[in-house]
Structure formats: structure tokens, C-alpha cells
Design a protein around this motif. Structure first.
Motif, PDB file in Angstrom:
ATOM      1  N   GLY A  40      -5.259  -2.430  -2.665  1.00 27.92           N
ATOM      2  CA  GLY A  40      -5.324  -2.300  -1.535  1.00 27.92           C
ATOM      3  C   GLY A  40      -4.973  -2.065  -1.185  1.00 27.92           C
ATOM      4  O   GLY A  40      -3.725  -1.736  -1.167  1.00 27.92           O
ATOM      5  N   SER A 215      -9.973  -4.006  -9.172  1.00 27.27           N
ATOM      6  CA  SER A 215      -9.968  -4.653  -8.080  1.00 27.27           C
ATOM      7  C   SER A 215      -9.832  -4.553  -7.347  1.00 27.27           C
ATOM      8  O   SER A 215      -8.502  -4.055  -6.974  1.00 27.27           O
ATOM      9  N   LEU A 217      -9.120  -4.555  -2.552  1.00 29.70           N
ATOM     10  CA  LEU A 217      -9.720  -6.261  -1.538  1.00 29.70           C
ATOM     11  C   LEU A 217      -8.597  -5.021  -0.826  1.00 29.70           C
ATOM     12  O   LEU A 217      -8.210  -3.882  -0.203  1.00 29.70           O
ATOM     13  N   ARG A 218     -10.431  -5.761   0.181  1.00 26.94           N
ATOM     14  CA  ARG A 218     -10.030  -4.460   1.764  1.00 26.94           C
ATOM     15  C   ARG A 218     -10.041  -6.000   3.064  1.00 26.94           C
ATOM     16  O   ARG A 218     -11.261  -6.283   3.321  1.00 26.94           O
ATOM     17  N   GLU A 221     -11.285  -9.622   2.422  1.00 25.06           N
ATOM     18  CA  GLU A 221     -12.242  -9.482   1.281  1.00 25.06           C
ATOM     19  C   GLU A 221     -11.975  -8.790   0.070  1.00 25.06           C
ATOM     20  O   GLU A 221     -11.759  -7.539  -0.015  1.00 25.06           O
ATOM     21  N   TYR A 222     -12.843  -9.312  -0.614  1.00 17.49           N
ATOM     22  CA  TYR A 222     -13.457  -8.652  -2.322  1.00 17.49           C
ATOM     23  C   TYR A 222     -14.424  -7.688  -1.883  1.00 17.49           C
ATOM     24  O   TYR A 222     -15.237  -7.409  -1.624  1.00 17.49           O
ATOM     25  N   ARG A 223     -13.771  -6.400  -2.599  1.00 17.21           N
ATOM     26  CA  ARG A 223     -14.921  -5.276  -2.536  1.00 17.21           C
ATOM     27  C   ARG A 223     -15.317  -5.098  -3.714  1.00 17.21           C
ATOM     28  O   ARG A 223     -16.381  -3.819  -3.515  1.00 17.21           O
ATOM     29  N   GLY A 224     -14.562  -5.741  -5.107  1.00 23.07           N
ATOM     30  CA  GLY A 224     -15.749  -5.777  -6.450  1.00 23.07           C
ATOM     31  C   GLY A 224     -14.345  -4.724  -7.085  1.00 23.07           C
ATOM     32  O   GLY A 224     -12.742  -4.567  -7.073  1.00 23.07           O
ATOM     33  N   LEU A 239     -12.418   3.029  -1.971  1.00 20.33           N
ATOM     34  CA  LEU A 239     -13.193   1.678  -1.709  1.00 20.33           C
ATOM     35  C   LEU A 239     -12.248   0.707  -0.833  1.00 20.33           C
ATOM     36  O   LEU A 239     -12.463   0.020   0.185  1.00 20.33           O
ATOM     37  N   GLY A 242     -12.340   2.582   2.933  1.00 16.41           N
ATOM     38  CA  GLY A 242     -13.367   2.936   3.805  1.00 16.41           C
ATOM     39  C   GLY A 242     -14.297   4.070   3.950  1.00 16.41           C
ATOM     40  O   GLY A 242     -14.885   4.233   4.757  1.00 16.41           O
TER      41      GLY A 242
END
Lengths: 504, 324
Positions: A40, A215, A217-218, A221-224, A239, A242
Motif C-alpha cells: 500500500g 494483501s 491497503l489503500r 481500506e482493505y482492497r483485496g 490496486l 487506484g
């Protein structure tokens, strides 16, 4: 292998700070024997998440499950007691103490009457160091070790407890290639023993080399979570930020401006000697070299932080005497220093006041500060540099690294300098902000600024510079133009083994 | 729910904790003894706090710049003795400015040592505390200093006079507070003081002459001390050599109570003034409640510890935390 129960699970973790939601319902699970990379941009919430795991922050909402059991981690010691161990990015070692004391800090083995059992301590630690192939022993004073070896001490510390989860935060930031190999071996070893590993890094190559799952984060928030074998750099980058990154190298302007800075035979004690170069308006000159080669020292001397022992400095053709940063600033020289927190910012001060600091004397109305003009400057550069902060009153210490760096850059851009020196512009900054800052540097050159960029990262130097000055042991080895430079030549130059084919 | 309430309370405390404490404190004493809020008593407290207050305002500059000043107590004794002596030798009109010059010369010396030579301010000013005491005794020959003709001088105006019904010491305290508030919060110099105290290295990298800023802070502090000495001398028209002894700690207590960080970079004149008043009212309130005067030393300490703790707790939103 059948599905295993995770060693560690985070469920819907929420953590807010005044005015900021740092973590917004983030969930994560770490399986035994896997390397789980966490990625992230800076400010995405990685550090906050890790502090929640380490018992430093308490989540506002959500659960932490260790081996399936709901757990509250009140202190770092409690986290450690549950088998969660950290390898910090910023080393947290007591430099005056021995390696052994650092490793067993807080839990030194005891004999009767509370006396420390030194012989047990040293033999235990030497055993661990042996497993890591370290070339120092338990009694070495930590302050005498290189940064890389200090990192090994942190890792050794993790091996003293029955760790179920080990968290690595940017572990390779200061390691050499050889040391990285050792580190990756250690990670493999931990994996094979069923330890779950969280691996935080900005370096894509590493992530793909060692991780099983990734994993992202952005903005808190958890993005996957993706399987490393099923994804690629582009997908990850998208991801994380964005949007997709532009890969093209920015258009390099042909420097045909006037000479903005000329340095002739500049020397400063034993730090560097006989340094001469020119920077034209609209040109980016990159300074490349190993740590200690004298790059930063040259910049600091031009900026008046150090006194030169000999040599001359010309700005726009005129010889200038610079004895203090104030002199340098008066001549239109700006320096974005390498240590953002230590040299660039007053962390306890708000964004606006930090930005206007060098020109505060000029922002006055009848002797008093003029908040109106200050506000305008802040807004202008906040918008231009896309600094993310709720308002100007925000304490700079609360911003992410990338945004902090933008405040420093804004501070110096607002001075409209004749010469802008940027030392390590993207140290500790994430991929997205990094390319933004590179583009910004090129854009500024396009506007006619004369710029010096100092960097330890070859891709950075190669992508922003028109000319590259390679330094070795306090001397300029060679000056490359962007057309005749190659990575090989650069590496040779900064190692002191470069020989130009046809010396002219 | 309870958590978010606590948080809100925490945020209010963080911003205005010192004011809240002040108000609670006044209410408590008023309930215990109605005489406490009698206007004569209130004015009396402010008046007797003026000397401490004037000094604390100066020390606020030093503390915000990231340094300490423990020499102000003995420096105040020096100013008092010198101005009383010069009153008879040169007359008040020349004596007062001469005393200011001498006191500020001491401030300049400290400023030079701490600012330009970068010596540790705790050591320098602790040493100066002792050295200036010696200087004062040398100057006076160890004797008390008195104005010869106490009835025939206008010198008592600064300590005893009134202007428009307001005691002059209060007026001087208020004017100084207003003037220096302007300097600290609204001038480029003030901003630089915060920057130097917050991160001296970053300030230097921003072209701020750190040494000079620190030097000026000590100069301002010594100016305030001279003013305090003037009020003290004028109030009693005579003095012992030890009149300011122990004041340095009370001054520091007031500044800390006001919420300035001893690490530098934070604090305001307004908050320091509140800190001074709290100290003054505590001492007065304890007396009115019927406690012996020496109890105040203990109570003052407890209140300072509480203030510092609440301040940190409010900032991190927790009463206790494993990290600072």
C-alpha cells in the motif's frame, strides 16, 4: 496441503485518529508457513495496522484472533508473549549496549539475588547468531555494527521466542544484495518451521520473489488479497493507487539555458575535494554514489551548512560567498534535505507554518506575520502538489511520509529558487508518490529551474537526470550525459573502477 | 458510547485542560471559603503574583526555544539590590536604566553561552544561579540594601502606586503580557522561537539563525527579570540579598503548569499567565482554608504532576500507554 487454521486473524479492525480514519474495517489472515506481503502507499494504513498488531495502538472496533482465540494486545510485551514478533524498519536498538543485552532486553536470564547470568546470556546469543551466520558475537556493542548487521540483531531477537508470526517492516531498506540473500534464507527457514510471516515492502521484485499471498491497503481500506503466482506488478500497482502508472520516462529537456550554478574546485576538509561542475537552467543534474561518497556534503556546502576549505561558487555568473543557510537562501538556493523528519520539518508545527518558515520574515504587515499571505502560499502548494491534509492546522508529524515530503518540497518551491537541490527525494516514499515526485522534478526543470538531485537509487537517478555526476571517495569520477550512460558504467564509476574508453 | 464521550472530554482537556483546572479550582476554594472570591482578595492575589508573572513571561520564551532558565531567581535578587543602590548613588532616573543594562548584560552572557557556544542550558543557568548570587553579595558586601530617604522618593510608584484605580504592578504585568504575546505569537521572531525549540536542526536548514534566536530569548528573559526586580525594589524600598531565592522553581512550575513542553516548541504567554494565577490562587486559597503556608510547597508539586500527566494523557487519548 489442506487448508490450515490461520496463526493470526484480524477481523474488521477500525482505528481512527482525530480527523482521520486510519483503518476502515480491515481484515487479514496469516496462515502458518506462508509469506503474506502487505502493500500500500504511504498513509494507506500499513503502519497503523502493524501497531495494532504490536499492542501499541488499541483498535476502536474489531477483533484480533491469535491461533483462533480472541485476544486483546495491550502492550508490545503482550504481543510478543503471544508469539507476534516485529522486525522494525526503524531500528529500535540501544546502541550503547551489547548485542546480547539488546536481544534479551527486558528478560535477561537471572541467577540468584537477581544477578544477570552473563555466561548463559552470551552462550545463548552466540548460538542464535551462529544460526544466522553473523560475523559478530554476543558481546559486540551494537553501536559499532553496520546498519545491516544491526538489522540482523533485530532478526536474532525475533528468533529468541517461539514466534508464530513474524512481521518484517521494510527489512531490506538498508541491506546489501549479499545480506538480502541471507535474509531471504532466514525467511525460508522460518516458513519451513510453520511460522506465519507478514512482509511489508515497497519493492515489487522482492515481493514477487518471496511472498505467497499479497494483501493491499489503500486509504485505510482493505482492497483485496491476491495469490502472488496469479498476479503481476501492473495489477498490484493499480490496486494500490487506484490507477495505472505511466511507465514512460519523462521527456528530457535539452538543456540550453544559461549556467545557473558553477562550482570550481570546491573542497571541504576530508569530506570531498576539488569538485567542479555546472548546472544549467532547465537542467537536472543527478549526483550518484555510495553513502559516504560526499554527495550530501557537497550539497550542504553549497547551502552553507558546512564551511568550504577552498573553491569558488558562481550563481548566474557571479561569484558568491555563502557562509550560512541564510546566505544561500538569500541567493536563491533551496535544499530539500535527505532526512525529512530530522532536517526538513518541525514535526510539532502545523503544515502552513512549516511551509512558510524560510520566508517568514518577508510575509509581514507592519512587523506582524500575515496569516492571509501564508494561507495563500499553503493553499497554492497544497493544490499544486496534491498534499493530503484535512487543513493547514494539521500537525505535520501526523501526515504520511509522502505528504511530509511534499510539504518540504512546497516549502522550497514557494521560495522560487534559482537552484533547487533535492537530496534523496523519495526515500521511504511509496510507488505512487514516487513517480509523482519524479514527474514534478521534470516539470520544474521544464519551467526553467536548475535542479540537483542526489539519490542512492539508480532507477531514480536514471529517470530524472539530464546529466549524472558519479562520485567516489569525495571526488567526481565522471560526468555522464543521459545519452551515454549505462547502468554498468555507473556502477563502475561509483565503485572507483571506471575507466573512460577514450579519455578526452 | 462511553468511549466516545471519554474521547470528547479528552479532546477538550487537551485543548483547554489548564483553563478547566483553573475554573474547577476557583469553584472549590470559593465553596470552602466565601472570602476567597471577594474582589479585594482576588486583586490582592493578582498583585502579589505580578513579580512571579513578569518573570514567567520571560522564561516562557526560553522554554519555548527549547532551553531552561534557572538563574532568574538570583538574577532578580541582583536587579533588586543594584537598583536600590543606584537609586541613592545616581538617582532613580539614571539608576533604573543602568540596572536594566546590567541585568541584561547577564542575560546576554547566558545567551552567548547557550546560543553561540551551544552549552547545555541547565548547566549554564544552574551555574549562573550560584555565580550571580555571589555577584550580588560582592556588590552589596553582604549587607541589606535600603533607600536612605524612603519618604522623599517617587520610586515607590512601580511597586505601590495605582493608575486609574489599578495597582501599577498589575498594570506592568498586563502590559508586558500583552506586548510579549504579540511578539511570540504574531511576529516572525516568535515563529522562529517555536521552530528553533521544535526542531533546531530543521530550523537551521530553513535559514533561521538558531544561536541568535536563543540569544534573544535570554535577553528577553533578563529584561523581564529586571522589571521584576524593579517592582520588588519599589514595593519595599529595601531588600535582602536573597529576595529572589527559590523563585526560579516557582517560575518554571508556572510555565509547565501553563502547558509548555520542557522539550521546547510549545507554550504560550496566555497559558503561562494562567499558570501563574493558578499558583497564586493555590497559595492564597490554602491559607484562607486555614492551612499553614508551608503546605503550599507540597500541594503545588502535586498539582504540577497532575497537570503534566493530564496534559500528556489528553494528547494521546489514554491515561497510560506503552509508548510515549
Amino acid at each position: 496441503m489442506s487448508a490450515q487454521a490461520p496463526v493470526l486473524e484480524l477481523k474488521d479492525i477500525v482505528k481512527t485518529f482525530p480527523g482521520v480514519i486510519a483503518l476502515d474495517h480491515v481484515s487479514l489472515d496469516i496462515l502458518p508457513g506462508e509469506v503474506h506481503a502487505l502493500m500500500g502507499e504511504n498513509g494507506a494504513g500499513k503502519s497503523t495496522l502493524m501497531k495494532v498488531l504490536g499492542g501499541i495502538y488499541q483498535p476502536d472496533e474489531g477483533d484480533i484472533l491469535v491461533a483462533g482465540e480472541k485476544t486483546i494486545l495491550r502492550t508490545p510485551l503482550e504481543a510478543k508473549g503471544k508469539g507476534i514478533v516485529f522486525i522494525h524498519q526503524e531500528l529500535s536498538l540501544a546502541e550503547e549496549l551489547s548485542v546480547a543485552e539488546n536481544i534479551y532486553m527486558g528478560e535477561l536470564p537471572r541467577k540468584s539475588l537477581g544477578r544477570v547470568d552473563w555466561s548463559k546470556l552470551f552462550s545463548d546469543v552466540d548460538e542464535i547468531l551462529g544460526r544466522l551466520n553473523c560475523n559478530f558475537n554476543a558481546q559486540t556493542i551494537v553501536g559499532d555494527l553496520s546498519i545491516a548487521n544491526q538489522q540482523m540483531v533485530e532478526i536474532a531477537r525475533a528468533l529468541t521466542v517461539e514466534a508464530t508470526t513474524v512481521i518484517f517492516d521494510e527489512p531490506t531498506a538498508s541491506l546489501t544484495d549479499a545480506e538480502k540473500v541471507v535474509l531471504f534464507d532466514i525467511i525460508e527457514d522460518l516458513k519451513s518451521r510453520g511460522v506465519g510471516i507478514v512482509y511489508i515492502s515497497h519493492r515489487m521484485e522482492e515481493i514477487f520473489k518471496i511472498s505467497d499471498r499479497i494483501s493491499v491497503l489503500r486509504d485505510g481500506e482493505y482492497r483485496g488479497t491476491l495469490k502472488a503466482s496469479d498476479t503481476n506488478q501492473d495489477e498490484l500497482t493499480q490496486l494500490m493507487i487506484g490507477r495505472s502508472l505511466e511507465h514512460t520516462r519523462p521527456d528530457l529537456s535539452q538543456s540550453n539555458g544559461d549556467v545557473a550554478l558553477e562550482v570550481k574546485g570546491l573542497s571541504c576538509g576530508k569530506l570531498f575535494h576539488d569538485v567542479s561542475f555546472k548546472v544549467h537552467a532547465g537542467e537536472v543534474v543527478g549526483f550518484y554514489g555510495l553513502v559516504g561518497a560526499g554527495r550530501t556534503e557537497v550539497a550542504e556546502t553549497i547551502f552553507g551548512m558546512r564551511n568550504k576549505s577552498s573553491g569558488e561558487i558562481f550563481l548566474n555568473g557571479e561569484k558568491v560567498e555563502i557562509n550560512s543557510p541564510a546566505d544561500a537562501i538569500a541567493h536563491g538556493i533551496s535544499l530539500v534535505p535527505e532526512d525529512r523528519k530530522g532536517q526538513g520539518l518541525v514535526l510539532g508545527m502545523n503544515c502552513r507554518d512549516n511551509m512558510t518558515l524560510p520566508q517568514i520574515d518577508d510575509l509581514t504587515v507592519s512587523g506582524l506575520t500575515a496569516p492571509q499571505s501564508e494561507q495563500e502560499i499553503f493553499k497554492k502548494y497544497r493544490d499544486q502538489l496534491e498534499i493530503k491534509t484535512p487543513n493547514w492546522k494539521q500537525t505535520v508529524g501526523n501526515l504520511s511520509g509522502g505528504n511530509q515530503q511534499k510539504i518540504v518540497i512546497g516549502k522550497w518551491l514557494s521560495m522560487h529558487p534559482n537552484l533547487l537541490i533535492v537530496d534523496e527525494p523519495t526515500r521511504g516514499i511509496d510507488v505512487g508518490s514516487k513517480s509523482e515526485i519524479h514527474n514534478l522534478i521534470r516539470e520544474l526543470a521544464g519551467q526553467g529551474y536548475a535542479i540537483i538531485v542526489i539519490s542512492s537509487e539508480m532507477p531514480e537517478i536514471l529517470s530524472v537526470s539530464d546529466k549524472i555526476v558519479a562520485m567516489f571517495h569525495g571526488e567526481i569520477v565522471h560526468t555522464f550525459t543521459s545519452s551515454n550512460v549505462t547502468e554498468d558504467k555507473l556502477v563502475q564509476a561509483i565503485s572507483g573502477i571506471y575507466e573512460p574508453e577514450n579519455a578526452a | 458510547m462511553a468511549q466516545s464521550h471519554l474521547k470528547a472530554v479528552g479532546e477538550i482537556l487537551a485543548k483547554h485542560g489548564i483553563l478547566v483546572a483553573f475554573i474547577l479550582f476557583m469553584i472549590a476554594f470559593a465553596l470552602l471559603n466565601p472570602r476567597f472570591i471577594n474582589s479585594d482578595n482576588l486583586l490582592g492575589v493578582v498583585r502579589s503574583s505580578a513579580i512571579l508573572g513578569v518573570m514567567a513571561i520571560g522564561v516562557t520564551f526560553v522554554v519555548v526555544s527549547g532551553n531552561l532558565d534557572l538563574s532568574v531567581g538570583s538574577m532578580m535578587s541582583f536587579s533588586t539590590i543594584v537598583v536600590l543602590d543606584l537609586h541613592d548613588k545616581l538617582g532613580p532616573l539614571l539608576g533604573i536604566p543602568a540596572m536594566f543594562a546590567m541585568t541584561m548584560a547577564l542575560g546576554a552572557l547566558i545567551g552567548f553561552l547557550v546560543g553561540y557556544l551551544k552549552l547545555n542550558s541547565l548547566i549554564v543557568t544552574l551555574g549562573m544561579l550560584s555565580a550571580i548570587h555571589g555577584l550580588t553579595l560582592t556588590y552589596s558586601g553582604g549587607k541589606n540594601m535600603d533607600i536612605a530617604d524612603k519618604d522623599g522618593t517617587w520610586f515607590g510608584f512601580f511597586g505601590q502606586g495605582e493608575l486609574l484605580g489599578v495597582p501599577v504592578p498589575i498594570l506592568m504585568f498586563a502590559l508586558l503580557a500583552a506586548g510579549l504575546t504579540l511578539v511570540l505569537s504574531k511576529t516572525p521572531f516568535g515563529r522562529k522561537v517555536y521552530a528553533v525549540g521544535g526542531n533546531g536542526v530543521a530550523a537551521t536548514f530553513s535559514g533561521i539563525p538558531r544561536a541568535r534566536i536563543v540569544f534573544y530569548c535570554y535577553l528577553i528573559s533578563s529584561f523581564c527579570v529586571a522589571m521584576a526586580g524593579l517592582i520588588q525594589a519599589s514595593r519595599s524600598l529595601g531588600s535582602q540579598n536573597t529576595v529572589g531565592q527559590g523563585l526560579e522553581l516557582q517560575v518554571l512550575a508556572a510555565v509547565i503548569l501553563g502547558g509548555a513542553s520542557l522539550l521546547g516548541g510549545s507554550g504560550t504567554i496566555f497559558k503561562t499567565v494562567i499558570g501563574v494565577l493558578i499558583l497564586g490562587f493555590i497559595q492564597n486559597g490554602l491559607l484562607l482554608v486555614g492551612l499553614e503556608f508551608y503546605v503550599q510547597y507540597i500541594v503545588t508539586w502535586v498539582i504540577i504532576i497532575l497537570a503534566v500527566w493530564l496534559d500528556i494523557a489528553a494528547k494521546r487519548g489514554q491515561l497510560w500507554s506503552p509508548i510515549a
